[in-house]
Enzyme design. Structure first.
Site, PDB file in Angstrom:
ATOM      1  N   SER B 133       0.810  -1.212   0.000  1.00 29.43           N
ATOM      2  CA  SER B 133       0.000   0.000   0.000  1.00 29.43           C
ATOM      3  C   SER B 133       0.845   1.265   0.000  1.00 29.43           C
ATOM      4  O   SER B 133       0.311   2.352  -0.124  1.00 29.43           O
ATOM      5  CB  SER B 133      -0.907   0.002   1.224  1.00 29.43           C
ATOM      6  OG  SER B 133      -0.104  -0.097   2.386  1.00 29.43           O
ATOM      7  N   LYS B 172       3.670   9.804   3.108  1.00 26.72           N
ATOM      8  CA  LYS B 172       3.417  10.854   2.116  1.00 26.72           C
ATOM      9  C   LYS B 172       4.218  12.102   2.479  1.00 26.72           C
ATOM     10  O   LYS B 172       4.668  12.277   3.602  1.00 26.72           O
ATOM     11  CB  LYS B 172       1.923  11.219   2.107  1.00 26.72           C
ATOM     12  CG  LYS B 172       0.964  10.126   1.682  1.00 26.72           C
ATOM     13  CD  LYS B 172       0.854  10.036   0.173  1.00 26.72           C
ATOM     14  CE  LYS B 172      -0.319   9.139  -0.217  1.00 26.72           C
ATOM     15  NZ  LYS B 172      -0.182   7.758   0.314  1.00 26.72           N
TER      16      LYS B 172
END
Lengths: 215, 215
Positions: B133, B172
DNA sequence: CGTTCGGGCGAACGTGCGTTCTAAATCCTA
DNA sequence: TAGGATTTAGAACGCACGTTCGCCCGAACG
């Protein structure tokens, strides 16, 4: 935990310093001299305390058999040194590892941590990744890839391959199927490349990837 | 370059082995015993040759003063040790680094090579990546990410973030824009996530990524 | 054949070096 | 300020250990 006497700290420091340039330990009399102690028995006395408190270990009746156990703090680890031969980018040839490079000590090199070191730490070299063309191998600009130099790969190996006709370097999983080669991206979302076997030059198999993220 | 006699190789090996568990060198008589040599003079003879050929260094008249110079190959480097706290996956909470973990020596830990070590090697911890992921950060299953523990990130930092409402962990780039947060994938081909600021928990900023590729 | 040479033996020598013992100086703590 | 605990002194003692020296053995060589 136990308090460190001035004398003992002095001795400990000397042990450390002495051990760094020679790789053996000083004798009791050398400690005596260096620390301006007037008797060997005082040295022995303090060494005994240092051993009791776990700073050193001694082997009786053996010359210079002092081991620093506390000095494991500034962690020293055995690592493999790997030369950094250059860069790998999509449009440029892959640098060929020359035998000289392994001996050459003054060029860039990389310390490989044990966790990343393969069983056999020979014939390894590293390349900096330039550009974003290796994205399908989870490798991006600025990464460092570590390779083992080999010309022939086995099926399933992740290899650094040079495609002469496309003039392209790439990192893919290698599968030889008859007279053509299938190069599978590591990223399952991407499509494999299938090329004639004589249009592939394998330069090495990838053993590790390292990335430093800008703070 | 100089030929390595069987005897000399045997002695060299013994020196290395002996030095690894004790940290001092064997005496001539110990070498004699270990290598089944019937005289100390033979040991001395071979040590003399080994020194001439540059494999070892000796200090005359000093007990056990043999230094392995060839053995500088398995390079000793000062590295930072980082605890591996657990795993990070898309659907599971990110483990919280407890202070105890840093002191705890018997749990898993990782040796960070100097090339990957930030200026400040404190408050670092590592997580294993589970699943696919994190692909948009060029991180895949089995990778190890190294993080610095921090609650507040500055714009542009690559952070490990937990999104409580989505129950998702992700890596991120972090940008605070008014009352919402924009999380930019490292992969330019992917779309940013924009969430309310109170729906983001920053657990740390990423400082390095390491990957061992299966042979 | 005698010579040279790499390599192995064994023993003796001398010193490096850990150990120990006695006694004195210094530091605490009551 | 007495008296115990800690630290320091100095000097032997004795084994650990590096060094050296004479001798032996087989292979290479002329």
């Amino acid at each position: 935990m136990p308090a460190i006497s001035t004398r003992q700290q002095q001795i400990l420091d000397f042990l450390h310093d002495y051990h760094t340039d020679r790789s053996y330990m000083p004798s009791i009399r050398e400690i005596q001299l260096a620390c301006s102690i007037s008797s060997t028995s005082v040295v022995d006395y303090n060494l005994r305390l240092l051993e009791r408190d776990g700073f050193i270990r001694r082997s009786p009746d053996i010359s210079r058999a002092i081991e620093l156990v506390c000095e494991s703090e500034p962690d020293l680890v055995e690592v493999a040194r790997v030369p950094i031969l250059g860069a790998i980018a999509a449009g440029e040839p892959i640098p060929v590892p020359e035998a000289s490079a392994y001996a050459d000590e003054d060029r860039d090199s990389l310390a490989l941590p044990p966790e990343l070191t393969p069983r056999d730490p020979n014939n390894l070299y590293a390349l900096r990744v330039k550009g974003y063309s290796m994205i399908d191998a989870f490798v991006t600009d600025g990464d460092i890839v570590v390779l083992r130099h080999t010309r022939d790969a086995r099926n399933g190996d992740m290899v650094a391959a040079w495609l002469p006709m496309q003039e392209e370097a790439t990192l893919k999983h290698f599968y030889l199927e008859g007279d053509h080669v299938r190069l599978m991206p590591a990223n399952p979302d991407m499509e494999p490349i299938i090329v004639p076997a004589d249009n592939v030059q394998v330069h090495g198999k990838v053993v590790a990837v390292m990335r430093r993220v800008a703070a």
